[in-house]
Design an enzyme around this catalytic site. Structure first.
Site, PDB file in Angstrom:
ATOM      1  N   ASP A  54      61.611  21.512 -63.691  1.00 23.63           N
ATOM      2  CA  ASP A  54      60.181  21.610 -64.002  1.00 23.63           C
ATOM      3  C   ASP A  54      59.497  20.244 -63.936  1.00 23.63           C
ATOM      4  O   ASP A  54      58.501  20.053 -63.257  1.00 23.63           O
ATOM      5  CB  ASP A  54      60.023  22.086 -65.463  1.00 23.63           C
ATOM      6  CG  ASP A  54      59.611  23.534 -65.577  1.00 23.63           C
ATOM      7  OD1 ASP A  54      59.004  24.037 -64.635  1.00 23.63           O
ATOM      8  OD2 ASP A  54      59.895  24.131 -66.630  1.00 23.63           O
ATOM      9  N   ASP A 153      51.630  24.372 -62.018  1.00 22.47           N
ATOM     10  CA  ASP A 153      52.689  24.939 -62.856  1.00 22.47           C
ATOM     11  C   ASP A 153      53.950  24.846 -62.007  1.00 22.47           C
ATOM     12  O   ASP A 153      54.140  25.621 -61.072  1.00 22.47           O
ATOM     13  CB  ASP A 153      52.377  26.395 -63.242  1.00 22.47           C
ATOM     14  CG  ASP A 153      53.318  26.882 -64.340  1.00 22.47           C
ATOM     15  OD1 ASP A 153      54.399  26.268 -64.502  1.00 22.47           O
ATOM     16  OD2 ASP A 153      52.984  27.852 -65.027  1.00 22.47           O
ATOM     17  N   ILE A 155      57.192  25.430 -62.386  1.00 26.94           N
ATOM     18  CA  ILE A 155      57.944  26.694 -62.337  1.00 26.94           C
ATOM     19  C   ILE A 155      57.356  27.602 -63.409  1.00 26.94           C
ATOM     20  O   ILE A 155      57.583  27.385 -64.598  1.00 26.94           O
ATOM     21  CB  ILE A 155      59.455  26.507 -62.600  1.00 26.94           C
ATOM     22  CG1 ILE A 155      60.068  25.580 -61.554  1.00 26.94           C
ATOM     23  CG2 ILE A 155      60.171  27.868 -62.597  1.00 26.94           C
ATOM     24  CD1 ILE A 155      61.552  25.329 -61.755  1.00 26.94           C
ATOM     25  N   ASP A 156      56.590  28.578 -62.974  1.00 27.01           N
ATOM     26  CA  ASP A 156      56.087  29.545 -63.940  1.00 27.01           C
ATOM     27  C   ASP A 156      57.197  30.567 -64.176  1.00 27.01           C
ATOM     28  O   ASP A 156      57.984  30.852 -63.279  1.00 27.01           O
ATOM     29  CB  ASP A 156      54.831  30.238 -63.405  1.00 27.01           C
ATOM     30  CG  ASP A 156      54.245  31.190 -64.437  1.00 27.01           C
ATOM     31  OD1 ASP A 156      54.169  30.807 -65.623  1.00 27.01           O
ATOM     32  OD2 ASP A 156      53.887  32.315 -64.074  1.00 27.01           O
ATOM     33  N   THR A 158      59.576  30.139 -66.618  1.00 26.13           N
ATOM     34  CA  THR A 158      60.771  29.297 -66.794  1.00 26.13           C
ATOM     35  C   THR A 158      61.924  30.077 -67.414  1.00 26.13           C
ATOM     36  O   THR A 158      63.080  29.863 -67.040  1.00 26.13           O
ATOM     37  CB  THR A 158      60.435  28.089 -67.699  1.00 26.13           C
ATOM     38  OG1 THR A 158      59.156  27.599 -67.344  1.00 26.13           O
ATOM     39  CG2 THR A 158      61.450  26.986 -67.552  1.00 26.13           C
TER      40      THR A 158
HETATM   41  C1  2IP Z   1      54.678  31.395 -69.154  1.00 24.02           C
HETATM   42  C2  2IP Z   1      55.316  32.514 -68.368  1.00 24.02           C
HETATM   43  C3  2IP Z   1      55.519  33.679 -69.297  1.00 24.02           C
HETATM   44  C4  2IP Z   1      54.197  34.239 -69.742  1.00 24.02           C
HETATM   45  C5  2IP Z   1      53.400  33.098 -70.401  1.00 24.02           C
HETATM   46  C6  2IP Z   1      53.293  31.871 -69.513  1.00 24.02           C
HETATM   47  O1  2IP Z   1      54.691  30.200 -68.408  1.00 24.02           O
HETATM   48  O2  2IP Z   1      54.562  32.889 -67.257  1.00 24.02           O
HETATM   49  O3  2IP Z   1      56.299  34.618 -68.647  1.00 24.02           O
HETATM   50  O4  2IP Z   1      54.407  35.290 -70.643  1.00 24.02           O
HETATM   51  O5  2IP Z   1      52.141  33.576 -70.702  1.00 24.02           O
HETATM   52  O6  2IP Z   1      52.583  30.854 -70.147  1.00 24.02           O
HETATM   53  P1  2IP Z   1      54.618  36.837 -70.164  1.00 24.02           P
HETATM   54  O7  2IP Z   1      55.850  36.868 -69.319  1.00 24.02           O
HETATM   55  O8  2IP Z   1      54.757  37.600 -71.430  1.00 24.02           O
HETATM   56  O9  2IP Z   1      53.395  37.163 -69.393  1.00 24.02           O
HETATM   57  P2  2IP Z   1      56.025  29.196 -68.390  1.00 24.02           P
HETATM   58  O10 2IP Z   1      57.213  30.017 -68.096  1.00 24.02           O
HETATM   59  O11 2IP Z   1      55.664  28.244 -67.268  1.00 24.02           O
HETATM   60  O12 2IP Z   1      56.049  28.552 -69.738  1.00 24.02           O
HETATM   61 CA    CA Z   2      53.466  28.897 -66.753  1.00 18.20          CA
END
Ligand code: 2IP
Ligand code: CA
Length: 377
Positions: A54, A153, A155-156, A158
């Site tokens: 990340d 972002d 790696i969204d 994570t």
């Molecule tokens: C996170 C990731 C999560 C999401 C959350 C994001 O970003 O996308 O999966 O929650 O809102 O902030 P959900 O899966 O419940 O939608 P990261 O993984 O980059 O912290």
């Molecule tokens: Ca994210």
């Protein structure tokens, strides 16, 4: 301005390569995991992780874009801080150094004794990406980098990236979780208005090559600037009965209000970026999030692509308030240049009050009408 969109795509390709490399080295991957602390904590998760991947990916994107477009320097922001805590409790500032050797030496201070891994990563960081994409090469934009700023972002999703499940079966094309939901998101917004202008979504784990079993990626982009609307994708047709995608954390009241609208076609998936991508690809007609659990870096890039295709992302609480007050005009979209007043850390950039992402305005209206009666929204 020729070259900026191409540079964002190139940066996303390099990032996706690093994301795959880090997962490929299983013993190394264990070393890469560090726990998030303090104000950077996403309050949804009891344990939220950031990985060296990340941090490193964000720094590489910042470095490469800043080098090519000096006007962007100081205006490239991301989810991660570049301070990485080692297992020994030391703090290392992760950055791209002048040469692969210097970068490898810096990475080794985190990865010791995994010299080979540090060298592999450093080589990936300094690698030159050559794109062979004729459509993308032909894009010329009338927007200057000095008017833009960037949210990354690296790696969204994570958590899904770390858990690394490869065998999650999609439902109507939507993967409920697993590696597919880990995405690289790079979005540029107008510094003055905060509107998203350029968006790139890279899927590092799109599919496996049947022969080599290696992961292959793909990317999507969109441009929404002035009257210009361009995208690598075309607009999917609307379904007569919309399909809505939600986070698994979404509460019973919201689920209950949306169910009749969808005729039972509520879908659940991990990753804010991935759910936005589902709308972009037409796998879902809307993504509703009722809480402020996502941030500017989760939404900026997908939002630009949605706008390029004629859709958008509106602020949910604000839109419902406006409707209740009798305002039937187009609801306000999310903007990316305005921190939440009085908030600190990551919360400054939270998308407070949730949002609705949509492609076709009739679906936005139907969703707002369905949610209008939910207490507390
Ligand atoms: C996170 C990731 C999560 C999401 C959350 C994001 O970003 O996308 O999966 O929650 O809102 O902030 P959900 O899966 O419940 O939608 P990261 O993984 O980059 O912290
Ligand atoms: Ca994210």
């Amino acid at each position: 301005m020729a070259g900026l969109l191409q540079a964002l795509v190139g940066a996303s390709e390099k990032a996706a390569h690093i994301a795959r490399l880090c997962r490929g080295e299983q013993p190394l991957f264990q070393l890469l995991v560090a726990e998030k602390k303090g104000t950077d904590r996403n309050r949804r998760f009891l344990r939220d992780f950031k990985t060296l991947a990340d941090v490193l990916i964000q720094e590489v994107i910042k470095h490469d874009l800043g080098k090519e477009f000096p006007d962007l320097r100081g205006h490239i922001h991301g989810e991660e801080s570049n301070e990485f805590q080692t297992g020994q409790g030391d703090t290392v500032t992760v950055q791209v150094c002048a040469s692969p050797g210097d970068t490898a030496a810096l990475l080794l201070s985190v990865l010791e004794p995994e010299r080979e891994a540090a060298e592999l990563l450093a080589a990936a960081v300094h690698r030159e990406v050559v794109l062979s994409d004729a459509e993308l090469a032909g894009v010329e934009l009338g927007v200057h980098p000095r008017d833009l700023a960037v949210w990354i972002d690296p790696i969204d999703s994570t958590n899904e990236y770390i858990a690394g499940r490869e065998d999650v079966t999609p439902l109507d094309g939507i993967a409920p979780g697993g590696l597919r939901s880990a995405l690289v998101l790079i979005g540029a917004y107008d510094r003055r208005t905060g509107s998203p202008v350029l968006g790139v979504i890279n899927e590092p784990f799109f599919q496996r090559d049947p022969q080599s079993r290696r992961w292959q990626g793909r990317y999507h982009w969109g441009v929404a600037y002035g009257a210009t609307r361009l995208s690598s994708l075309s607009v999917p047709p609307p379904r007569p009965t919309p399909c809505v995608v939600l986070s698994r954390a979404e509460g019973a009241a919201v689920r209950g209000a949306l169910e009749p609208l969808c005729g039972g076609r509520l879908r659940f998936a991990a990753g804010a970026g991935y759910k936005l991508l589902c709308v972009i690809l037409g796998l879902a007609d809307a993504y509703v999030l009722s809480e402020g659990t996502t941030f500017a870096w989760d939404a900026c890039a997908p939002h630009a692509i949605l706008r390029a295709l004629g859709g958008g992302v509106v602020a949910l609480a604000e839109a419902l308030r406006a409707r209740r007050e009798g305002d039937a005009g187009p609801p306000a979209e999310l903007v990316y240049n305005r921190p939440v007043e009085g908030a600190g850390g990551a919360e400054r950039w939270a998308n407070r009050g949730g949002f609705v992402a949509y492609l076709h305005p009739q679906h936005l209206e139907a969703v707002l009408a369905a949610l209008g009666t939910v207490p507390g929204l």
